[in-house]
Design a protein around this motif. Structure first.
Motif, PDB file in Angstrom:
ATOM      1  N   UNK A  48       1.410  10.223   2.457  1.00  0.00           N
ATOM      2  CA  UNK A  48       1.973  11.585   2.366  1.00  0.00           C
ATOM      3  C   UNK A  48       1.626  12.266   1.043  1.00  0.00           C
ATOM      4  N   UNK A  49       0.993  11.506   0.113  1.00  0.00           N
ATOM      5  CA  UNK A  49       0.633  12.100  -1.178  1.00  0.00           C
ATOM      6  C   UNK A  49      -0.774  12.706  -1.077  1.00  0.00           C
ATOM      7  N   UNK A  50      -1.087  13.689  -1.914  1.00  0.00           N
ATOM      8  CA  UNK A  50      -2.395  14.357  -1.777  1.00  0.00           C
ATOM      9  C   UNK A  50      -3.587  13.421  -1.935  1.00  0.00           C
ATOM     10  N   UNK A  51      -3.512  12.435  -2.842  1.00  0.00           N
ATOM     11  CA  UNK A  51      -4.672  11.563  -3.091  1.00  0.00           C
ATOM     12  C   UNK A  51      -4.362  10.084  -2.898  1.00  0.00           C
ATOM     13  N   UNK A  52      -3.222   9.786  -2.281  1.00  0.00           N
ATOM     14  CA  UNK A  52      -2.861   8.376  -2.077  1.00  0.00           C
ATOM     15  C   UNK A  52      -2.459   7.679  -3.357  1.00  0.00           C
ATOM     16  N   UNK A  53      -2.082   8.469  -4.369  1.00  0.00           N
ATOM     17  CA  UNK A  53      -1.712   7.908  -5.674  1.00  0.00           C
ATOM     18  C   UNK A  53      -0.504   8.651  -6.218  1.00  0.00           C
ATOM     19  N   UNK A  54       0.173   7.995  -7.166  1.00  0.00           N
ATOM     20  CA  UNK A  54       1.183   8.678  -7.969  1.00  0.00           C
ATOM     21  C   UNK A  54       0.775   8.505  -9.431  1.00  0.00           C
ATOM     22  N   UNK A  55       1.235   9.350 -10.345  1.00  0.00           N
ATOM     23  CA  UNK A  55       2.303  10.333 -10.188  1.00  0.00           C
ATOM     24  C   UNK A  55       1.888  11.562  -9.371  1.00  0.00           C
ATOM     25  N   UNK A  56       2.928  12.125  -8.734  1.00  0.00           N
ATOM     26  CA  UNK A  56       2.814  13.420  -8.067  1.00  0.00           C
ATOM     27  C   UNK A  56       3.971  14.281  -8.552  1.00  0.00           C
ATOM     28  N   UNK A  57       3.653  15.515  -8.893  1.00  0.00           N
ATOM     29  CA  UNK A  57       4.709  16.460  -9.239  1.00  0.00           C
ATOM     30  C   UNK A  57       4.959  17.361  -8.040  1.00  0.00           C
ATOM     31  N   UNK A  58       6.199  17.367  -7.568  1.00  0.00           N
ATOM     32  CA  UNK A  58       6.565  18.265  -6.467  1.00  0.00           C
ATOM     33  C   UNK A  58       7.255  19.476  -7.085  1.00  0.00           C
ATOM     34  N   UNK A  59       6.655  20.625  -6.834  1.00  0.00           N
ATOM     35  CA  UNK A  59       7.173  21.853  -7.433  1.00  0.00           C
ATOM     36  C   UNK A  59       7.664  22.769  -6.323  1.00  0.00           C
ATOM     37  N   UNK A  60       8.889  23.209  -6.403  1.00  0.00           N
ATOM     38  CA  UNK A  60       9.435  24.066  -5.350  1.00  0.00           C
ATOM     39  C   UNK A  60       9.939  25.367  -5.958  1.00  0.00           C
ATOM     40  N   UNK A  61       9.428  26.458  -5.412  1.00  0.00           N
ATOM     41  CA  UNK A  61       9.883  27.788  -5.846  1.00  0.00           C
ATOM     42  C   UNK A  61      10.186  28.563  -4.572  1.00  0.00           C
ATOM     43  N   UNK A  62      11.478  28.789  -4.318  1.00  0.00           N
ATOM     44  CA  UNK A  62      11.849  29.449  -3.067  1.00  0.00           C
ATOM     45  C   UNK A  62      11.410  28.611  -1.886  1.00  0.00           C
ATOM     46  N   UNK A  63      10.610  29.246  -0.993  1.00  0.00           N
ATOM     47  CA  UNK A  63      10.149  28.538   0.217  1.00  0.00           C
ATOM     48  C   UNK A  63       8.887  27.721  -0.043  1.00  0.00           C
ATOM     49  N   UNK A  64       8.298  27.929  -1.216  1.00  0.00           N
ATOM     50  CA  UNK A  64       6.992  27.335  -1.488  1.00  0.00           C
ATOM     51  C   UNK A  64       7.119  25.970  -2.169  1.00  0.00           C
ATOM     52  N   UNK A  65       6.523  24.959  -1.550  1.00  0.00           N
ATOM     53  CA  UNK A  65       6.505  23.622  -2.164  1.00  0.00           C
ATOM     54  C   UNK A  65       5.056  23.202  -2.356  1.00  0.00           C
ATOM     55  N   UNK A  66       4.804  22.631  -3.547  1.00  0.00           N
ATOM     56  CA  UNK A  66       3.439  22.278  -3.912  1.00  0.00           C
ATOM     57  C   UNK A  66       3.445  20.857  -4.466  1.00  0.00           C
ATOM     58  N   UNK A  67       2.546  20.007  -3.966  1.00  0.00           N
ATOM     59  CA  UNK A  67       2.432  18.639  -4.496  1.00  0.00           C
ATOM     60  C   UNK A  67       1.207  18.569  -5.408  1.00  0.00           C
ATOM     61  N   UNK A  68       1.433  18.233  -6.660  1.00  0.00           N
ATOM     62  CA  UNK A  68       0.319  18.198  -7.625  1.00  0.00           C
ATOM     63  C   UNK A  68       0.013  16.740  -7.991  1.00  0.00           C
ATOM     64  N   UNK A  69      -1.226  16.271  -7.720  1.00  0.00           N
ATOM     65  CA  UNK A  69      -1.608  14.909  -8.108  1.00  0.00           C
ATOM     66  C   UNK A  69      -2.310  14.898  -9.464  1.00  0.00           C
ATOM     67  N   UNK A  70      -2.641  13.728  -9.946  1.00  0.00           N
ATOM     68  CA  UNK A  70      -3.419  13.486 -11.180  1.00  0.00           C
ATOM     69  C   UNK A  70      -2.590  13.789 -12.440  1.00  0.00           C
ATOM     70  N   UNK A  71      -2.277  12.724 -13.186  1.00  0.00           N
ATOM     71  CA  UNK A  71      -1.430  12.889 -14.375  1.00  0.00           C
ATOM     72  C   UNK A  71      -2.034  13.872 -15.395  1.00  0.00           C
ATOM     73  N   UNK A  72      -3.385  13.873 -15.519  1.00  0.00           N
ATOM     74  CA  UNK A  72      -4.016  14.793 -16.471  1.00  0.00           C
ATOM     75  C   UNK A  72      -3.834  16.244 -16.074  1.00  0.00           C
TER      76      UNK A  72
END
Ligand SMILES: N[C@@H](CCC(=O)N[C@@H](CS)C(=O)NCC(=O)O)C(=O)O
Length: 215
Positions: A48-72
């Motif tokens: 369920x993660x974008x690249x099959x790795x963690x960390x992932x940052x899940x950012x939610x603003x209103x209805x919009x949710x975004x999964x950000x991969x890659x620690x850098x």
């Protein structure tokens, strides 16, 4: 510290410092709220993660949710969103190259820090502790004292994600070798000064212990 409304942040990672601790420290430095979400069932979560790795940052603003991969990418994103990336183009660029230098150092440290897990050869470990560590500390001393920037922090007058990355790497090494900074007074002062910043001190008082600490 930030005037605009920040999204809701959830940081997904294993319950260790690992690659996520510098992200947690970035939130702490920016005094921004986030939820630390420890992975409990990796086999289910991985696809369920974008690249099959963690960390992932899940950012939610209103209805919009975004999964950000890659620690850098995450640390740079947080640096921009939380205003921890310096104030001028020069400071942005210094932040980038100090951050990259910390990452170069970290790439040498991790196989040694997790030597058993990685099966790291003894000569590689010895080279790290006897040569590469000193060379990286020299680089950090040089970057901290650089006449290219002004102010007590790595990129200038105020702390940035570059300070976070250097501090976290120093911290991992210090957990293995407590005497590490005995001959590096400027880095020692930096380490202590960063640890006593308001948001950071609060995080350090309550965080989980480092997996690098010798038992
Ligand atoms: N370049 C990536 C590497 C991420 C990475 O290697 N994550 C490891 C944990 S530190 C992971 O997800 N391992 C589990 C797996 O790959 O299945 C980053 O910096 O985020």
């Amino acid at each position: 510290m930030n005037q605009r409304t920040l999204p809701k942040f959830e940081l997904i990672y294993f319950p260790i410092h690992g690659r996520a601790e510098m992200l947690r420290l970035t939130f702490a430095l920016g005094q921004a709220e986030f939820t630390d979400v420890p992975v409990t069932d990796w086999a289910t979560l991985k696809p369920q993660t974008p690249l099959g790795q963690v960390p992932v940052l899940k950012e939610t603003q209103g209805e919009d949710t975004w999964l950000i991969p890659q620690s850098g990418a995450i640390i740079r994103h947080l640096g921009r969103v939380l205003n921890l990336y310096g104030q001028t183009e020069r400071e942005h660029t210094i932040t980038d190259y100090v951050l990259e230098s910390a990452m170069d150092w970290r790439a040498k440290f991790i196989p040694v820090a997790f030597a058993k897990m990685f099966g790291t050869a003894q000569d590689v470990q010895d080279r790290y502790w006897n040569e590469q560590l000193a060379s990286n500390l020299k680089t950090m001393d040089k970057l901290l004292a650089s006449p290219t920037k002004s102010g007590p922090w790595f990129a200038g007058e105020s702390p940035t994600i570059a300070d976070v990355a250097v501090w976290d790497t120093l911290d991992g090494n210090l957990a293995k070798r407590a005497e590490l900074l005995d001959n590096h007074p400027a880095l020692r002062a930096f380490y202590d000064r960063f640890a006593s910043l308001p948001g950071v001190a609060a995080h350090l008082a309550t965080r989980r212990p480092s997996e690098h600490r010798q038992s």
